[in-house]
Design a protein around this motif. Structure first.
Motif, PDB file in Angstrom:
ATOM      1  N   LEU A  62      -1.778   9.047   7.106  1.00 42.08           N
ATOM      2  CA  LEU A  62      -3.567   8.358   5.963  1.00 42.08           C
ATOM      3  C   LEU A  62      -2.283   6.772   5.795  1.00 42.08           C
ATOM      4  O   LEU A  62      -0.832   6.619   5.272  1.00 42.08           O
ATOM      5  CB  LEU A  62      -3.273   9.129   4.956  1.00 42.08           C
ATOM      6  CG  LEU A  62      -4.358  10.164   5.391  1.00 42.08           C
ATOM      7  CD1 LEU A  62      -4.920  10.274   4.143  1.00 42.08           C
ATOM      8  CD2 LEU A  62      -5.687  10.242   5.668  1.00 42.08           C
ATOM      9  N   GLN A  63      -3.446   5.604   5.266  1.00 40.15           N
ATOM     10  CA  GLN A  63      -2.397   4.836   4.792  1.00 40.15           C
ATOM     11  C   GLN A  63      -3.758   4.369   3.846  1.00 40.15           C
ATOM     12  O   GLN A  63      -5.183   4.620   3.828  1.00 40.15           O
ATOM     13  CB  GLN A  63      -2.192   3.895   5.711  1.00 40.15           C
ATOM     14  CG  GLN A  63      -1.272   3.969   6.550  1.00 40.15           C
ATOM     15  CD  GLN A  63      -0.799   2.743   7.801  1.00 40.15           C
ATOM     16  OE1 GLN A  63      -1.129   2.142   8.207  1.00 40.15           O
ATOM     17  NE2 GLN A  63       0.588   1.816   6.909  1.00 40.15           N
ATOM     18  N   ARG A  64      -3.075   3.643   2.733  1.00 38.50           N
ATOM     19  CA  ARG A  64      -4.033   2.587   1.991  1.00 38.50           C
ATOM     20  C   ARG A  64      -3.587   0.947   1.563  1.00 38.50           C
ATOM     21  O   ARG A  64      -2.589   1.742   1.233  1.00 38.50           O
ATOM     22  CB  ARG A  64      -4.822   3.423   0.328  1.00 38.50           C
ATOM     23  CG  ARG A  64      -5.262   3.185  -0.065  1.00 38.50           C
ATOM     24  CD  ARG A  64      -6.976   4.377   0.153  1.00 38.50           C
ATOM     25  NE  ARG A  64      -7.324   4.978   0.867  1.00 38.50           N
ATOM     26  CZ  ARG A  64      -7.871   6.407   0.692  1.00 38.50           C
ATOM     27  NH1 ARG A  64      -7.445   7.083  -0.575  1.00 38.50           N
ATOM     28  NH2 ARG A  64      -7.867   7.128   1.614  1.00 38.50           N
TER      29      ARG A  64
ATOM     30  N   GLY B 281       1.257  -1.061  -0.187  1.00 38.95           N
ATOM     31  CA  GLY B 281      -0.218   0.208   0.329  1.00 38.95           C
ATOM     32  C   GLY B 281       1.002   1.370  -0.375  1.00 38.95           C
ATOM     33  O   GLY B 281       1.871   1.376  -0.484  1.00 38.95           O
TER      34      GLY B 281
ATOM     35  N   GLU C  28      -4.155  14.635  -0.908  1.00 40.24           N
ATOM     36  CA  GLU C  28      -5.752  14.078   0.242  1.00 40.24           C
ATOM     37  C   GLU C  28      -5.279  14.487   1.468  1.00 40.24           C
ATOM     38  O   GLU C  28      -6.133  15.321   1.973  1.00 40.24           O
ATOM     39  CB  GLU C  28      -6.710  12.874   0.651  1.00 40.24           C
ATOM     40  CG  GLU C  28      -7.571  12.587   0.469  1.00 40.24           C
ATOM     41  CD  GLU C  28      -7.850  10.967   0.392  1.00 40.24           C
ATOM     42  OE1 GLU C  28      -7.919  10.397   1.363  1.00 40.24           O
ATOM     43  OE2 GLU C  28      -8.488  10.534  -0.724  1.00 40.24           O
TER      44      GLU C  28
ATOM     45  N   LYS D 186      -3.477   9.869  -5.836  1.00 38.56           N
ATOM     46  CA  LYS D 186      -4.855  10.347  -4.869  1.00 38.56           C
ATOM     47  C   LYS D 186      -4.175  11.015  -3.454  1.00 38.56           C
ATOM     48  O   LYS D 186      -5.225  11.815  -3.345  1.00 38.56           O
ATOM     49  CB  LYS D 186      -5.797   8.701  -5.001  1.00 38.56           C
ATOM     50  CG  LYS D 186      -6.425   8.493  -6.626  1.00 38.56           C
ATOM     51  CD  LYS D 186      -7.365   8.144  -6.716  1.00 38.56           C
ATOM     52  CE  LYS D 186      -7.579   7.674  -7.818  1.00 38.56           C
ATOM     53  NZ  LYS D 186      -6.868   6.493  -8.187  1.00 38.56           N
ATOM     54  N   LEU D 187      -3.468   9.356  -2.556  1.00 41.50           N
ATOM     55  CA  LEU D 187      -3.425  10.036  -1.163  1.00 41.50           C
ATOM     56  C   LEU D 187      -2.917  11.339  -0.899  1.00 41.50           C
ATOM     57  O   LEU D 187      -2.847  12.042   0.249  1.00 41.50           O
ATOM     58  CB  LEU D 187      -2.586   9.036  -0.463  1.00 41.50           C
ATOM     59  CG  LEU D 187      -3.148   8.450   0.766  1.00 41.50           C
ATOM     60  CD1 LEU D 187      -4.714   8.112   0.868  1.00 41.50           C
ATOM     61  CD2 LEU D 187      -2.258   7.341   0.911  1.00 41.50           C
TER      62      LEU D 187
ATOM     63  N   THR E 227       1.881   4.724   2.379  1.00 44.06           N
ATOM     64  CA  THR E 227       1.959   5.312   3.473  1.00 44.06           C
ATOM     65  C   THR E 227       2.003   7.132   3.789  1.00 44.06           C
ATOM     66  O   THR E 227       2.950   6.866   2.516  1.00 44.06           O
ATOM     67  CB  THR E 227       2.784   4.768   4.661  1.00 44.06           C
ATOM     68  OG1 THR E 227       2.480   3.391   5.061  1.00 44.06           O
ATOM     69  CG2 THR E 227       2.429   5.604   6.209  1.00 44.06           C
TER      70      THR E 227
ATOM     71  N   ILE F 203      -3.367  -2.295  -0.656  1.00 44.15           N
ATOM     72  CA  ILE F 203      -3.272  -2.348  -2.627  1.00 44.15           C
ATOM     73  C   ILE F 203      -3.026  -3.538  -2.483  1.00 44.15           C
ATOM     74  O   ILE F 203      -2.034  -4.367  -1.474  1.00 44.15           O
ATOM     75  CB  ILE F 203      -2.335  -1.404  -2.943  1.00 44.15           C
ATOM     76  CG1 ILE F 203      -2.773  -0.377  -3.187  1.00 44.15           C
ATOM     77  CG2 ILE F 203      -2.247  -2.298  -4.398  1.00 44.15           C
ATOM     78  CD1 ILE F 203      -1.049   0.757  -3.332  1.00 44.15           C
TER      79      ILE F 203
ATOM     80  N   VAL G 237      -2.074   4.842  -6.520  1.00 42.43           N
ATOM     81  CA  VAL G 237      -2.559   5.003  -5.047  1.00 42.43           C
ATOM     82  C   VAL G 237      -1.818   6.887  -4.781  1.00 42.43           C
ATOM     83  O   VAL G 237      -2.478   7.713  -3.562  1.00 42.43           O
ATOM     84  CB  VAL G 237      -2.972   4.509  -4.207  1.00 42.43           C
ATOM     85  CG1 VAL G 237      -3.379   4.538  -2.885  1.00 42.43           C
ATOM     86  CG2 VAL G 237      -3.403   3.454  -5.210  1.00 42.43           C
ATOM     87  N   GLU G 238      -0.897   6.119  -4.590  1.00 44.90           N
ATOM     88  CA  GLU G 238       0.068   7.845  -4.102  1.00 44.90           C
ATOM     89  C   GLU G 238      -0.412   8.909  -4.598  1.00 44.90           C
ATOM     90  O   GLU G 238      -0.622  10.107  -3.401  1.00 44.90           O
ATOM     91  CB  GLU G 238       2.068   7.444  -4.873  1.00 44.90           C
ATOM     92  CG  GLU G 238       2.205   6.379  -3.860  1.00 44.90           C
ATOM     93  CD  GLU G 238       3.448   5.939  -4.210  1.00 44.90           C
ATOM     94  OE1 GLU G 238       5.080   7.626  -4.225  1.00 44.90           O
ATOM     95  OE2 GLU G 238       4.231   5.442  -4.689  1.00 44.90           O
TER      96      GLU G 238
END
Ligand code: GRF
Length: 215
Positions: free
Chosen positions: A159-161, A142, A188, A184-185, A144, A163, A181-182
């Motif tokens: 934040l973490q997401r 994911g 954010e 987007k995150l 971080t 994957i 994803v980076e």
């Protein structure tokens, strides 16, 4: 609503995260202003992108100074002169000194392409992270975004997401999906700071409606 958050982006490489931040601002998704793009690499994609966008771009490297303290002094001077409120490391390959971190305590962010505290620390950067993830055989990796403290990839997590790692992934295919994803995150996470919604309590970062320090 307050003024846009004044940020600096420090980057050594291609600068796709920088680009994602630029795009989020231009599209009105992020209320921030990039006051400086600083790179230790004069040929970096990040500086090229900064120039193209008409941003204040600066090549600043330890190699330009005799002592490391002189580098710190110059960096702090530029950040101060540009009135930077939040420093965003985006693929910045140099460890910041305790002096710089202390001057911007809880106001320096980094993005890491894995779920910390796994697959982080000294030497864990770029494709090495994804290679280690594949070799270990974890099913989830994911992104971080964390606050920078004195140790590599260690500060409080904002934040973490997650994957999934797919059966046929290699480091290259995985890095591509993680990078998406980076992009987007990071905007954010910066947005949370811009909205004054971040409160750091020890290692724990609370995301609230709005805290009185900003917004
Ligand atoms: C990203 O994977 C980021 O997580 C890591 O370095 C890479 C930078 O990529 N810290 P780019 O320069 O933003 O394209």
């Amino acid at each position: 609503m307050g003024e846009p958050l004044k940020i600096a982006v420090l980057a050594s490489g291609e600068g796709t995260n920088l680009q994602a931040i630029i795009d989020a601002i231009e599209e009105g998704r992020l209320k921030a202003e990039i006051r400086a793009v600083i790179s230790n690499n004069s040929g970096s994609g990040a500086l090229r992108r900064a120039r193209k966008e008409g941003l204040f771009g600066l090549h600043l490297s330890h190699k330009q100074f005799i002592a490391p303290e002189e580098f710190d002094q110059e960096l702090l001077k530029v950040l101060g002169e540009r009135e930077v409120e939040l420093v965003c490391l985006a693929g910045y390959m140099k460890l910041l000194s305790p002096r710089v971190i202390g001057a911007y305590r809880n106001r320096i962010l980094n993005i890491h392409p894995a779920l910390l505290p796994a697959f982080g620390g000294k030497g864990m950067f770029g494709q090495r992270v994804h290679q280690a993830v594949i070799e270990y055989g974890v099913k989830l990796t994911g992104v971080t975004v964390h606050i920078v403290d004195e140790k590599y990839d260690h500060g409080p997590i904002v934040l973490q997401r997650a994957i999934p790692v797919l059966e046929n992934d290699d480091a290259e295919s995985l890095s591509q999906r993680v990078l998406e994803v980076e992009h987007k995150l990071y905007p954010e996470a910066i947005g949370l700071f811009a909205e004054g919604r971040v409160k750091v309590e020890g290692r724990r970062v609370r995301i609230g409606g709005s805290f009185p320090n900003r917004g």
